[in-house]
Enzyme design. Structure first.
Site, PDB file in Angstrom:
ATOM      1  N   ALA A  10       0.819  -1.225   0.000  1.00 35.50           N
ATOM      2  CA  ALA A  10       0.000   0.000   0.000  1.00 35.50           C
ATOM      3  C   ALA A  10       0.849   1.269   0.000  1.00 35.50           C
ATOM      4  O   ALA A  10       0.322   2.360   0.166  1.00 35.50           O
ATOM      5  CB  ALA A  10      -0.938  -0.017   1.204  1.00 35.50           C
ATOM      6  N   GLY A  13       1.257   3.149  -5.907  1.00 35.30           N
ATOM      7  CA  GLY A  13       0.468   2.595  -6.997  1.00 35.30           C
ATOM      8  C   GLY A  13      -0.927   2.091  -6.635  1.00 35.30           C
ATOM      9  O   GLY A  13      -1.707   2.769  -5.956  1.00 35.30           O
ATOM     10  N   VAL A  61       7.235  -9.130   2.225  1.00 40.22           N
ATOM     11  CA  VAL A  61       6.443 -10.360   2.015  1.00 40.22           C
ATOM     12  C   VAL A  61       7.307 -11.564   1.644  1.00 40.22           C
ATOM     13  O   VAL A  61       6.856 -12.698   1.737  1.00 40.22           O
ATOM     14  CB  VAL A  61       5.322 -10.194   0.958  1.00 40.22           C
ATOM     15  CG1 VAL A  61       4.253  -9.217   1.406  1.00 40.22           C
ATOM     16  CG2 VAL A  61       5.880  -9.829  -0.409  1.00 40.22           C
ATOM     17  N   TYR A 153       8.269 -12.863 -15.141  1.00 43.50           N
ATOM     18  CA  TYR A 153       7.165 -12.060 -14.573  1.00 43.50           C
ATOM     19  C   TYR A 153       5.828 -12.692 -14.979  1.00 43.50           C
ATOM     20  O   TYR A 153       4.937 -12.881 -14.135  1.00 43.50           O
ATOM     21  CB  TYR A 153       7.247 -10.603 -15.037  1.00 43.50           C
ATOM     22  CG  TYR A 153       6.079  -9.779 -14.520  1.00 43.50           C
ATOM     23  CD1 TYR A 153       5.949  -9.508 -13.154  1.00 43.50           C
ATOM     24  CD2 TYR A 153       5.081  -9.314 -15.373  1.00 43.50           C
ATOM     25  CE1 TYR A 153       4.863  -8.785 -12.665  1.00 43.50           C
ATOM     26  CE2 TYR A 153       3.992  -8.587 -14.897  1.00 43.50           C
ATOM     27  CZ  TYR A 153       3.893  -8.331 -13.546  1.00 43.50           C
ATOM     28  OH  TYR A 153       2.812  -7.617 -13.058  1.00 43.50           O
ATOM     29  N   LYS A 157       2.696 -14.397 -12.680  1.00 41.03           N
ATOM     30  CA  LYS A 157       1.288 -13.978 -12.724  1.00 41.03           C
ATOM     31  C   LYS A 157       0.391 -15.133 -13.209  1.00 41.03           C
ATOM     32  O   LYS A 157      -0.768 -15.212 -12.804  1.00 41.03           O
ATOM     33  CB  LYS A 157       1.133 -12.718 -13.582  1.00 41.03           C
ATOM     34  CG  LYS A 157       1.762 -11.479 -12.924  1.00 41.03           C
ATOM     35  CD  LYS A 157       1.126 -11.163 -11.565  1.00 41.03           C
ATOM     36  CE  LYS A 157       1.633  -9.882 -10.932  1.00 41.03           C
ATOM     37  NZ  LYS A 157       0.990  -9.598  -9.627  1.00 41.03           N
ATOM     38  N   THR A 188       2.265   3.481 -12.624  1.00 42.38           N
ATOM     39  CA  THR A 188       2.537   3.552 -11.180  1.00 42.38           C
ATOM     40  C   THR A 188       4.064   3.606 -11.052  1.00 42.38           C
ATOM     41  O   THR A 188       4.754   3.996 -11.991  1.00 42.38           O
ATOM     42  CB  THR A 188       1.992   2.286 -10.478  1.00 42.38           C
ATOM     43  OG1 THR A 188       2.646   1.155 -11.063  1.00 42.38           O
ATOM     44  CG2 THR A 188       0.484   2.142 -10.635  1.00 42.38           C
TER      45      THR A 188
HETATM   46  P1  NDP Z   1       4.144  -0.143  -7.511  1.00 43.85           P
HETATM   47  O1  NDP Z   1       5.586  -0.405  -7.734  1.00 43.85           O
HETATM   48  O2  NDP Z   1       3.635   1.243  -7.647  1.00 43.85           O
HETATM   49  O3  NDP Z   1       3.706  -0.723  -6.080  1.00 43.85           O
HETATM   50  C1  NDP Z   1       4.142  -1.997  -5.670  1.00 43.85           C
HETATM   51  C2  NDP Z   1       3.815  -2.192  -4.200  1.00 43.85           C
HETATM   52  O4  NDP Z   1       4.252  -3.516  -3.826  1.00 43.85           O
HETATM   53  C3  NDP Z   1       4.535  -1.209  -3.310  1.00 43.85           C
HETATM   54  O5  NDP Z   1       3.671  -0.764  -2.295  1.00 43.85           O
HETATM   55  C4  NDP Z   1       5.671  -2.018  -2.711  1.00 43.85           C
HETATM   56  O6  NDP Z   1       5.935  -1.578  -1.396  1.00 43.85           O
HETATM   57  C5  NDP Z   1       5.030  -3.414  -2.648  1.00 43.85           C
HETATM   58  N1  NDP Z   1       6.071  -4.444  -2.612  1.00 43.85           N
HETATM   59  C6  NDP Z   1       6.948  -4.804  -3.592  1.00 43.85           C
HETATM   60  N2  NDP Z   1       7.798  -5.724  -3.149  1.00 43.85           N
HETATM   61  C7  NDP Z   1       7.463  -5.980  -1.860  1.00 43.85           C
HETATM   62  C8  NDP Z   1       7.980  -6.820  -0.855  1.00 43.85           C
HETATM   63  N3  NDP Z   1       9.025  -7.621  -1.094  1.00 43.85           N
HETATM   64  N4  NDP Z   1       7.402  -6.827   0.370  1.00 43.85           N
HETATM   65  C9  NDP Z   1       6.350  -6.019   0.620  1.00 43.85           C
HETATM   66  N5  NDP Z   1       5.796  -5.196  -0.289  1.00 43.85           N
HETATM   67  C10 NDP Z   1       6.361  -5.165  -1.513  1.00 43.85           C
HETATM   68  O7  NDP Z   1       3.398  -1.105  -8.540  1.00 43.85           O
HETATM   69  P2  NDP Z   1       1.841  -1.359  -8.862  1.00 43.85           P
HETATM   70  O8  NDP Z   1       0.981  -0.637  -7.926  1.00 43.85           O
HETATM   71  O9  NDP Z   1       1.658  -1.149 -10.296  1.00 43.85           O
HETATM   72  O10 NDP Z   1       1.776  -2.925  -8.604  1.00 43.85           O
HETATM   73  C11 NDP Z   1       0.867  -3.532  -7.694  1.00 43.85           C
HETATM   74  C12 NDP Z   1       0.517  -4.909  -8.215  1.00 43.85           C
HETATM   75  O11 NDP Z   1      -0.156  -4.771  -9.456  1.00 43.85           O
HETATM   76  C13 NDP Z   1       1.703  -5.825  -8.465  1.00 43.85           C
HETATM   77  O12 NDP Z   1       1.359  -7.128  -8.044  1.00 43.85           O
HETATM   78  C14 NDP Z   1       1.858  -5.791  -9.977  1.00 43.85           C
HETATM   79  O13 NDP Z   1       2.446  -6.956 -10.477  1.00 43.85           O
HETATM   80  C15 NDP Z   1       0.412  -5.656 -10.403  1.00 43.85           C
HETATM   81  N6  NDP Z   1       0.181  -5.135 -11.728  1.00 43.85           N
HETATM   82  C16 NDP Z   1       0.682  -3.918 -12.097  1.00 43.85           C
HETATM   83  C17 NDP Z   1       0.438  -3.437 -13.377  1.00 43.85           C
HETATM   84  C18 NDP Z   1       1.008  -2.158 -13.879  1.00 43.85           C
HETATM   85  O14 NDP Z   1       1.069  -1.972 -15.100  1.00 43.85           O
HETATM   86  N7  NDP Z   1       1.411  -1.242 -13.022  1.00 43.85           N
HETATM   87  C19 NDP Z   1      -0.407  -4.191 -14.314  1.00 43.85           C
HETATM   88  C20 NDP Z   1      -0.839  -5.471 -13.822  1.00 43.85           C
HETATM   89  C21 NDP Z   1      -0.587  -5.898 -12.559  1.00 43.85           C
HETATM   90  P3  NDP Z   1       7.407  -1.362  -0.780  1.00 43.85           P
HETATM   91  O15 NDP Z   1       8.335  -1.088  -1.920  1.00 43.85           O
HETATM   92  O16 NDP Z   1       7.240  -0.228   0.166  1.00 43.85           O
HETATM   93  O17 NDP Z   1       7.669  -2.658  -0.089  1.00 43.85           O
HETATM   94  C1  8X3 Z   2       1.966  -5.385 -15.462  1.00 45.44           C
HETATM   95  C2  8X3 Z   2       1.613  -5.049 -16.844  1.00 45.44           C
HETATM   96  O1  8X3 Z   2       2.152  -5.616 -19.250  1.00 45.44           O
HETATM   97  O2  8X3 Z   2       3.933  -4.703 -17.929  1.00 45.44           O
HETATM   98  O3  8X3 Z   2       1.526  -6.648 -15.085  1.00 45.44           O
HETATM   99  O4  8X3 Z   2       3.204  -6.949 -17.599  1.00 45.44           O
HETATM  100  S1  8X3 Z   2       2.785  -5.609 -17.947  1.00 45.44           S
END
Ligand code: NDP
Ligand code: 8X3
Length: 254
Positions: A10, A13, A61, A153, A157, A188
């Site tokens: 949280a 993004g 995590v 990646y 997923k 994000t």
């Molecule tokens: P961001 O990088 O903006 O946010 C990622 C979040 O995940 C951060 O809050 C980060 O917190 C947390 N995170 C990453 N690694 C860890 C860890 N080891 N332990 C705890 N928390 C972790 O990316 P998005 O918001 O875009 O991504 C969120 C989800 O959405 C992901 O699962 C991503 O794969 C998925 N997604 C994203 C897409 C995109 O295009 N953006 C499209 C499809 C899916 P912190 O670094 O503080 O730990």
């Molecule tokens: C995040 C979107 O297309 O970069 O899952 O894989 S993409």
């Protein structure tokens, strides 16, 4: 009683936007991530601007012991979690498998798959016991189709997609709903993380197209949660208008 949602990842993004929207819509929140100062700032913001109570949990995590410790020691009033949003995740690198960086692979598998499992293993038993709850797994279009150079990646997923289906099968007799939300391109910190802080490279996926915003996905999550009790959205794929699938994007030439 006010519903409680636990959102992993949280601090940025999609997770951060979801925390903001759920706080405005009557949820108390457990927000998690590694960046403690961001969690503290978000808690302050949400408590000042909404009726939500917020608990921050600062852990990685990937570290099973940290997850266990944080989620075993929940204060009494936070133990009954209604909604789990398994969102924490990342992509690291973009290139052919035969040139791949093994450390990147480990980080993605450990975060996106094992991290999601560690958190779920702690939260699901309470939902089963109470015969109540909703798990939202954030997968991706990358979990539906493999795209060029996405290999590991995408594999993580696809694993989330399989786990989402497994959870739904195994939890349906226990009254717990399970939904996967599968976004396409969302602007994000995702791309900046994938390209390890290279801001120019991080912009390339969005050249000539308008990506989704984190708030678009937060609204989908709220829609999924707001369905009547007898309705479950099993999975939902959301892309920008210009994105046809995981690998075909319409780009406007300048
Ligand atoms: P961001 O990088 O903006 O946010 C990622 C979040 O995940 C951060 O809050 C980060 O917190 C947390 N995170 C990453 N690694 C860890 C860890 N080891 N332990 C705890 N928390 C972790 O990316 P998005 O918001 O875009 O991504 C969120 C989800 O959405 C992901 O699962 C991503 O794969 C998925 N997604 C994203 C897409 C995109 O295009 N953006 C499209 C499809 C899916 P912190 O670094 O503080 O730990
Ligand atoms: C995040 C979107 O297309 O970069 O899952 O894989 S993409």
């Amino acid at each position: 009683m006010t519903k409680k949602a636990l959102i992993t990842g949280a601090t940025a993004g999609i997770g951060q936007a979801t925390a903001r929207l759920l706080a405005k819509n009557g949820y108390d929140l457990i927000i998690t991530g590694r960046r403690k100062e961001r969690l503290d700032a978000l808690k302050k913001e949400l408590e000042e601007n909404s009726p939500a109570k917020v608990l921050t949990l600062h852990f990685d995590v990937r570290h099973r012991n940290e997850v266990d410790k944080a989620l075993s020691a929940l204060p009494e009033e936070w133990k009954e979690i209604d909604v789990l949003v398994n969102n924490a995740g990342l992509a690291a690198g973009l290139g052919p498998l035969h040139e791949g960086d093994v450390d990147d692979w480990e980080q993605m598998i450990d975060t996106n798959v094992k991290g999601l499992l560690y958190v779920s293993r702690k939260i699901l038993p309470g939902m089963v016991e109470r015969r109540k709850g909703h798990v939202i797994n954030i997968s991706s279009t990358a979990g539906k189709e493999v795209y060029m150079n996405g290999n590991v990646y995408c594999a993580t997923k696809f694993a989330v997609d399989a786990l989402n289906k497994a959870m739904r099968l195994e939890l349906v007799d226990h009254g717990v709903k399970v939904t996967s939300v599968n976004p396409g391109f969302v602007e994000t910190e995702f791309s900046l993380v994938r390209f390890k802080g290279d801001r120019e490279k991080a912009k390339t996926p969005y050249a000539g197209m308008e990506p989704l915003r984190a708030e678009d996905i937060a609204e989908v999550i709220l829609f999924v949660l707001n369905r009547p009790d007898h309705v479950n959205i099993n999975e939902i794929i959301v892309t920008p208008k210009a994105q046809a699938n995981a690998f075909y994007i319409h780009r406007e030439k300048k």
